[in-house]
Design a protein around this motif. Structure first.
Motif, short mmCIF file in Angstrom:
data_model
loop_
_atom_site.label_atom_id
_atom_site.label_comp_id
_atom_site.label_asym_id
_atom_site.label_seq_id
_atom_site.Cartn_x
_atom_site.Cartn_y
_atom_site.Cartn_z
N ILE A 1 -4.75 -23.19 -5.76
CA ILE A 1 -4.21 -23.56 -7.07
C ILE A 1 -3.14 -24.64 -6.92
CG2 ILE A 1 -2.85 -22.71 -9.02
CD1 ILE A 1 -4.31 -20.03 -8.69
N GLU A 2 -2.28 -24.50 -5.90
CA GLU A 2 -1.21 -25.48 -5.70
C GLU A 2 -1.76 -26.86 -5.36
OE1 GLU A 2 1.98 -25.17 -6.34
OE2 GLU A 2 1.47 -23.18 -7.08
N ILE A 3 -2.89 -26.92 -4.66
CA ILE A 3 -3.48 -28.21 -4.29
C ILE A 3 -3.83 -29.02 -5.54
CG2 ILE A 3 -5.56 -29.25 -3.30
CD1 ILE A 3 -5.42 -27.30 -1.04
N GLN A 4 -4.25 -28.31 -6.61
CA GLN A 4 -4.68 -29.01 -7.82
C GLN A 4 -3.56 -29.83 -8.44
OE1 GLN A 4 -7.89 -28.81 -8.08
NE2 GLN A 4 -7.83 -27.27 -6.45
N GLU B 1 -15.58 -15.12 -5.01
CA GLU B 1 -14.87 -16.29 -4.51
C GLU B 1 -15.51 -17.58 -5.01
OE1 GLU B 1 -13.56 -18.25 -0.20
OE2 GLU B 1 -14.67 -16.37 -0.29
N GLN B 2 -16.85 -17.62 -5.02
CA GLN B 2 -17.54 -18.80 -5.52
C GLN B 2 -17.27 -19.02 -7.00
OE1 GLN B 2 -21.64 -18.11 -4.52
NE2 GLN B 2 -21.38 -18.56 -2.35
N GLN B 3 -17.28 -17.91 -7.76
CA GLN B 3 -16.99 -18.04 -9.19
C GLN B 3 -15.56 -18.56 -9.40
OE1 GLN B 3 -17.79 -14.19 -10.85
NE2 GLN B 3 -20.01 -14.41 -10.72
N ARG C 1 -12.64 -25.62 -10.18
CA ARG C 1 -13.19 -26.97 -10.36
C ARG C 1 -13.29 -27.33 -11.84
NH1 ARG C 1 -16.51 -25.42 -5.90
NH2 ARG C 1 -18.12 -24.65 -7.32
N SER C 2 -13.69 -26.35 -12.66
CA SER C 2 -13.78 -26.61 -14.10
C SER C 2 -12.40 -26.93 -14.69
CB SER C 2 -14.39 -25.39 -14.80
OG SER C 2 -14.41 -25.57 -16.20
#
Length: 230
Positions: free
Chosen positions: A62-65, A158-160, A166-167
């Motif tokens: 989350i922080e990377i975003q 995890e994929q969801q 990404r969304s």
């Protein structure tokens, strides 16, 4: 207080490393030599710590975003390395948990009255031992299947979560693009407004000049007529 864009990421990463060190000690270090209830309790603690480590990785993603684009690549690599460690220790925990269950099962069979009196039992008694062993093996296999199913569900979750992130990132980029477009439009409107104001001022000036010329012409015509008449 550190307000840099990587401050929270670094904090989560440090917490993740501490949790991984604790897990490593329980799975591969001194904790590996524990037996019985102590070993089972250690593996339960490992499961809880793995959940905490998973949460730390999610927070890091989350922080990377919110980081600048120029910094995302290197920090994404660090997250991938953390995920690889997490997957490896999850597999090790499952394997050791299955080994503990298998050891307990064999211990129960080995310490049963059937084992102690094997030399005096009939073929039917030995058949019961075999049935117990087969039943225990079936139970262990069922537990292994459940663990595999749990892992599959965890991976799907995890994929969801990654798809949701990404969304959200795409929506954030759209909002940022819309904001930039509005700012550009606002600047264009300001320039257009300034241009219109300048045109209006020039129009008023031209009207004044035209009116002055008309007044002068009228005066000249009046003077000429007055001179001719008198």
């Amino acid at each position: 207080m550190d307000n840099s864009p990587t401050a929270l990421f670094d904090t989560y990463e440090q917490d993740f490393k501490q949790i991984i060190d604790s897990i490593r000690d329980k799975l591969d270090g001194e904790g590996r030599n524990e037996r019985g209830e102590q070993r089972k309790a250690a593996l339960r603690r490992v499961e809880m710590e793995l959940d905490e480590a998973d949460e730390m990785v999610s927070q890091m993603e989350i922080e990377i975003q919110s980081m600048p684009q120029s910094m995302k690549s290197s920090y994404s690599t660090r997250v991938k390395a953390a995920k690889a460690d997490l997957v490896r220790y999850k597999k090790s925990a499952r394997d050791q948990h299955a080994a503990v269950q298998r050891s307990e099962l064999l211990s129960d069979v080995g310490g049963s009255p059937y084992r102690d009196s094997v030399s005096s039992e009939t073929d039917g008694g030995r058949g019961n031992d075999r049935q117990r062993l087969l039943a225990g093996t079936s139970l262990l296999e069922d537990g292994s299947r459940r663990l595999v199913d749990s892992q599959r569900v965890a991976l799907e979750t995890e994929q969801q979560g990654a798809e949701i992130l990404r969304s959200l990132r795409g929506q954030r980029e759209q909002i940022e693009n819309a904001r930039d477009t509005l700012q550009t439009a606002d600047r264009s409107i300001d320039r257009a407004s300034g241009t219109l104001k300048g045109m209006i001022r020039r129009m008023y000036k031209q009207r004044v000049v035209t009116a002055a010329i008309i007044v002068v012409l009228v005066l000249l015509v009046g003077i000429i007529l007055w001179e001719k008449l008198h």
